[in-house]
Design an enzyme around this catalytic site. Structure first.
Site, PDB file in Angstrom:
ATOM      1  CG  ASP A 169      52.916  39.365 -23.405  1.00 35.56           C
ATOM      2  OD1 ASP A 169      53.420  40.181 -23.898  1.00 35.56           O
ATOM      3  OD2 ASP A 169      53.798  38.562 -23.334  1.00 35.56           O
ATOM      4  CB  CYS A 207      52.662  43.791 -27.485  1.00 37.00           C
ATOM      5  SG  CYS A 207      52.403  44.849 -26.720  1.00 37.00           S
ATOM      6  CG  HIS A 237      48.708  43.966 -29.544  1.00 37.96           C
ATOM      7  ND1 HIS A 237      49.541  43.374 -28.682  1.00 37.96           N
ATOM      8  CD2 HIS A 237      49.512  43.921 -30.518  1.00 37.96           C
ATOM      9  CE1 HIS A 237      49.826  42.863 -29.347  1.00 37.96           C
ATOM     10  NE2 HIS A 237      49.642  42.582 -30.368  1.00 37.96           N
TER      11      HIS A 237
END
Length: 310
Positions: free
Chosen positions: A95, A98, A302
């Site tokens: 989101d 991370c 990510h």
């Protein structure tokens, strides 16, 4: 230990250390207005983010291989290489927060398992210096005091004292509680912003190279707001501010000039600082680098938490 310039310049080589949320393609973007596109992307991101908790369960590293079984063979080969050093992974929600959530859980988990009181005393002193830094920069204390208090509360909760520390299951549960998790993320964002602003002359060239904005604008738009992505500037700043070494391991499709598959990593080693007066020792090259106990896996877009083999 690296000098300040080496630390950020080296980390800039990891140009893919930018956190973001991947979104599927839409067939006909030409028929969308800018605000329609932004709304569409936000909706997709919200749905994707809600599929996993803020902090997931610990999984064997083989779960990554299953995820890429129909994907790029270089990735699969790198996962095999990773298993020589790492045993498990813990996923975090994609989101935009991370990196900070991964850092939060990995640090608190380390204290829970190690019961390292000296480390808790050290980081508490660093947090106090960061508080004074924010005040000296003109921040009103009421804007950040609750975030600081909650982090220190979580820190105390994982350290045994007159009462036993919380269990590992309770730590996971707290990390999945939005009221706790988001507050700690905001604590880290304020810490990061204060460090960057306090050493603005050092960070300014790198920030302008990334965004062509001022240090103040960068902190207001790319550091302090929830959901904003993190790159090597953020990682360097939080590592220096809290004195915590961080290892970022890169899982991507790159290979060396000879076509060999290797897994690269970068260690963000904090500059030497005396938390009692916050002086940075720029002549610390003779010191031994701090071995990172926080290991994060970076895949394009990510960050997750990695667990070394015992």
């Amino acid at each position: 230990m690296q000098s300040e310039d080496e630390q950020v310049v080296d980390s800039s080589k990891a140009e893919t250390t930018k956190t973001c949320t991947q979104t599927p393609e839409v067939d006909d973007w030409a028929n969308f207005r800018d605000d329609d596109i932004m709304q569409q992307q936000s909706a997709i991101q919200a749905v994707e983010a809600d599929k996993i908790p803020f902090v997931g369960d610990k999984e064997p590293l083989s779960s990554l291989a299953a995820e890429y079984k129909s994907g790029n063979p270089i990735i699969l080969e790198k996962i095999k290489v990773l298993t020589e050093q790492y045993a498990a992974v813990r996923r975090t929600r994609g989101d935009g927060n991370c990196f900070f959530r991964s850092f939060m859980f990995a640090y608190l988990e380390h204290i829970l398992e190690s019961q390292d009181r000296a480390e808790v005393d050290r980081i508490t002193a660093s947090v106090e210096y960061c508080r004074k830094t924010l005040l000296s920069l003109g921040y009103a204390e009421f804007t950040f005091e609750d975030f600081f208090a909650l982090f220190l509360e979580q820190l105390e909760s994982v350290l045994s004292g007159p009462e036993a520390s919380i269990s590992h299951e309770e730590l996971v549960e707290r990390s999945r509680d939005q009221s706790v998790s988001d507050y700690v993320v905001m604590f880290f964002r304020f810490i990061t912003s204060g460090e960057i602003r306090n050493r603005s002359e050092f960070y300014e060239p790198f920030i302008q190279g990334l965004t062509n904005t001022s240090v103040e604008q960068f902190c207001k738009s790319s550091v302090e707001p929830m959901g904003e992505e993190s790159d090597h500037v953020h990682i360097t700043a939080i590592s220096d501010a809290l004195g915590v070494a961080i290892r970022i391991v890169y899982l991507d499709r790159s290979c060396d000039d000879k076509g060999s598959v290797t897994v690269n990593h970068h260690d963000f080693s904090p500059v030497a600082r005396d938390p009692t007066n916050a002086n940075i020792n720029n002549n610390s090259n003779n010191s031994q680098p701090i071995k990172p106990f926080i290991n994060l896996l970076y895949r394009p877009g990510h960050y997750d938490i990695l667990y070394p083999n015992n």
